[in-house]
Design a protein around this motif. Sequence first.
Motif, PDB file in Angstrom:
ATOM      1  N   ALA A 136       0.824  -1.207   0.000  1.00 41.98           N
ATOM      2  CA  ALA A 136       0.000   0.000   0.000  1.00 41.98           C
ATOM      3  C   ALA A 136       0.859   1.258   0.000  1.00 41.98           C
ATOM      4  O   ALA A 136       0.494   2.270  -0.618  1.00 41.98           O
ATOM      5  N   PHE A 137       2.010   1.197   0.674  1.00 46.25           N
ATOM      6  CA  PHE A 137       2.903   2.353   0.748  1.00 46.25           C
ATOM      7  C   PHE A 137       3.642   2.573  -0.573  1.00 46.25           C
ATOM      8  O   PHE A 137       3.908   3.706  -0.969  1.00 46.25           O
ATOM      9  N   GLY A 138       3.999   1.478  -1.248  1.00 40.66           N
ATOM     10  CA  GLY A 138       4.607   1.573  -2.564  1.00 40.66           C
ATOM     11  C   GLY A 138       6.109   1.756  -2.579  1.00 40.66           C
ATOM     12  O   GLY A 138       6.700   1.973  -3.647  1.00 40.66           O
ATOM     13  N   GLN A 139       6.760   1.680  -1.410  1.00 36.91           N
ATOM     14  CA  GLN A 139       8.209   1.819  -1.300  1.00 36.91           C
ATOM     15  C   GLN A 139       8.721   0.804  -0.273  1.00 36.91           C
ATOM     16  O   GLN A 139       7.983   0.407   0.634  1.00 36.91           O
ATOM     17  N   PRO A 140       9.987   0.395  -0.382  1.00 38.24           N
ATOM     18  CA  PRO A 140      10.534  -0.491   0.646  1.00 38.24           C
ATOM     19  C   PRO A 140      10.530   0.184   2.017  1.00 38.24           C
ATOM     20  O   PRO A 140      10.680   1.401   2.123  1.00 38.24           O
ATOM     21  N   LEU A 141      10.354  -0.622   3.045  1.00 38.07           N
ATOM     22  CA  LEU A 141      10.419  -0.129   4.417  1.00 38.07           C
ATOM     23  C   LEU A 141      11.641  -0.711   5.111  1.00 38.07           C
ATOM     24  O   LEU A 141      11.816  -1.928   5.153  1.00 38.07           O
ATOM     25  N   ALA A 142      12.493   0.164   5.608  1.00 38.94           N
ATOM     26  CA  ALA A 142      13.567  -0.286   6.491  1.00 38.94           C
ATOM     27  C   ALA A 142      12.929  -0.648   7.823  1.00 38.94           C
ATOM     28  O   ALA A 142      12.126   0.123   8.355  1.00 38.94           O
ATOM     29  N   ALA A 143      13.274  -1.825   8.370  1.00 36.16           N
ATOM     30  CA  ALA A 143      12.568  -2.257   9.584  1.00 36.16           C
ATOM     31  C   ALA A 143      13.442  -3.176  10.431  1.00 36.16           C
ATOM     32  O   ALA A 143      13.305  -4.397  10.376  1.00 36.16           O
ATOM     33  N   PRO A 144      14.338  -2.602  11.238  1.00 37.70           N
ATOM     34  CA  PRO A 144      15.032  -3.418  12.232  1.00 37.70           C
ATOM     35  C   PRO A 144      14.057  -3.786  13.346  1.00 37.70           C
ATOM     36  O   PRO A 144      12.918  -3.301  13.376  1.00 37.70           O
ATOM     37  N   SER A 145      14.476  -4.630  14.266  1.00 40.01           N
ATOM     38  CA  SER A 145      13.596  -5.018  15.363  1.00 40.01           C
ATOM     39  C   SER A 145      13.219  -3.799  16.196  1.00 40.01           C
ATOM     40  O   SER A 145      14.004  -2.866  16.381  1.00 40.01           O
ATOM     41  N   ALA A 146      11.982  -3.811  16.689  1.00 38.21           N
ATOM     42  CA  ALA A 146      11.413  -2.641  17.376  1.00 38.21           C
ATOM     43  C   ALA A 146      11.767  -2.657  18.866  1.00 38.21           C
ATOM     44  O   ALA A 146      10.907  -2.843  19.732  1.00 38.21           O
ATOM     45  N   ASN A 147      13.040  -2.464  19.146  1.00 38.49           N
ATOM     46  CA  ASN A 147      13.546  -2.446  20.512  1.00 38.49           C
ATOM     47  C   ASN A 147      14.770  -1.544  20.560  1.00 38.49           C
ATOM     48  O   ASN A 147      15.330  -1.183  19.525  1.00 38.49           O
ATOM     49  N   ARG A 148      15.195  -1.196  21.755  1.00 38.52           N
ATOM     50  CA  ARG A 148      16.444  -0.448  21.887  1.00 38.52           C
ATOM     51  C   ARG A 148      17.592  -1.288  21.363  1.00 38.52           C
ATOM     52  O   ARG A 148      17.626  -2.509  21.524  1.00 38.52           O
ATOM     53  N   SER A 149      18.544  -0.648  20.728  1.00 35.07           N
ATOM     54  CA  SER A 149      19.639  -1.353  20.073  1.00 35.07           C
ATOM     55  C   SER A 149      20.377  -2.253  21.066  1.00 35.07           C
ATOM     56  O   SER A 149      20.728  -1.836  22.172  1.00 35.07           O
ATOM     57  N   GLY A 150      20.595  -3.497  20.643  1.00 36.01           N
ATOM     58  CA  GLY A 150      21.344  -4.444  21.448  1.00 36.01           C
ATOM     59  C   GLY A 150      20.522  -5.196  22.462  1.00 36.01           C
ATOM     60  O   GLY A 150      21.030  -6.116  23.108  1.00 36.01           O
ATOM     61  N   ARG A 151      19.244  -4.823  22.622  1.00 35.29           N
ATOM     62  CA  ARG A 151      18.415  -5.463  23.647  1.00 35.29           C
ATOM     63  C   ARG A 151      17.595  -6.610  23.056  1.00 35.29           C
ATOM     64  O   ARG A 151      17.642  -6.887  21.858  1.00 35.29           O
ATOM     65  N   VAL A 152      16.826  -7.271  23.908  1.00 35.48           N
ATOM     66  CA  VAL A 152      16.053  -8.436  23.497  1.00 35.48           C
ATOM     67  C   VAL A 152      14.989  -8.026  22.487  1.00 35.48           C
ATOM     68  O   VAL A 152      14.263  -7.044  22.687  1.00 35.48           O
ATOM     69  N   SER A 153      14.886  -8.781  21.405  1.00 32.67           N
ATOM     70  CA  SER A 153      13.935  -8.447  20.342  1.00 32.67           C
ATOM     71  C   SER A 153      12.494  -8.703  20.783  1.00 32.67           C
ATOM     72  O   SER A 153      12.223  -9.624  21.560  1.00 32.67           O
ATOM     73  N   PRO A 154      11.534  -7.907  20.273  1.00 29.27           N
ATOM     74  CA  PRO A 154      10.136  -8.018  20.701  1.00 29.27           C
ATOM     75  C   PRO A 154       9.349  -8.999  19.838  1.00 29.27           C
ATOM     76  O   PRO A 154       9.439  -8.985  18.608  1.00 29.27           O
ATOM     77  N   THR A 155       8.545  -9.814  20.481  1.00 29.41           N
ATOM     78  CA  THR A 155       7.678 -10.738  19.744  1.00 29.41           C
ATOM     79  C   THR A 155       6.201 -10.499  20.046  1.00 29.41           C
ATOM     80  O   THR A 155       5.355 -11.246  19.566  1.00 29.41           O
ATOM     81  N   THR A 156       5.899  -9.462  20.821  1.00 36.95           N
ATOM     82  CA  THR A 156       4.516  -9.024  21.045  1.00 36.95           C
ATOM     83  C   THR A 156       4.486  -7.500  21.026  1.00 36.95           C
ATOM     84  O   THR A 156       5.513  -6.840  21.220  1.00 36.95           O
TER      85      THR A 156
END
Length: 323
Positions: free
Chosen positions: A131-151
């Motif tokens: 829908a956006f029509g462009q690639p999305l950069a998307a690292p994990s949604a957490n502070r850098s170096g911390r545990v990645s979010p799964t919820t």
Amino acid sequence: MARTLPISDPDTLAVAIEALRRGEPIAVPTETVYGLAADATNPEAITRIYEAKGRPRFNPLIAHVSDIEMAKAHVVFSPLADKLAEAFWPGPLTLVLPLNPSAKIHPLATAGLATAALRMPQGFAREIIAAFGQPLAAPSANRSGRVSPTTAAHVADDLGDKISLILDGGSCRVGVESTILSVEGDHLRLLRPGGIAAKDIEDIAGMAVERPVQQSGNMVIAPGMLASHYAPDSALRLNASAVRPGEAVIRFGGAQIPGEEEASVVMDLSPTGDLREAAANLFDFIKRADAAGVVGIAVAPVPMHGLGEAINDRLSRAAAPRE
């Protein structure tokens, strides 16, 4: 604080697109982990990702695409890369490929490299990109170096005061990040084990996947290569054969560890020894153990085959010395 919207709400897609067009990073669910997504062609939007995460700017980002045509507008596919994309996309495989001269992915997302890391996610994230029509950069949604979010709750706990919008799609099905594979001519190099086992890739490619002798912290060419990463506040101890009083225990396969009666918390990644279940539970269990205020986290051995390679990679980085 961030607003959280369920992806089942018919208005959520439009709200998400509006935020992305304003250059805001938003948290989106994928099959692997929740990503902090923003326009991969917009330097201001990418800068906001780095700022929200506190991420080093030498650490490149994965650009997520909705279809193969969008991918080929930005990177050059070899016949081998085409074969892998056909087999595993959409899904938890990231391909590192040479940039096209006409690529619009901004150098801030590639850390100035001549390659870009691309993935086609499953589910609602792919709908947003289309829908956006462009690639999305998307690292994990957490502070850098911390545990990645799964919820979505994990995202809110870590980044709720730094972003405006979290899309709630429930728990992530895979639970660990994508496998990152560099395709260099007729050579395949594993840069990060992840949600697709190397053996499955080898079966499709008809060749061995090479593993670097070592991954230097001074040569980061893909996400997830930093020695210390996915780190909880509590010290994490691997291959535990005994439990120290007050520790949290994360075990595998239903096997008890001597001294468990002295543990503050006991969790089993998969009582039946299912590595897919273990991968899906990994980050959530680390976060739950960390939140319990324990003196440390003891983790039982996990087999190295299949998805066990990705699980052990995340555990070893979570346990690495902090700089």
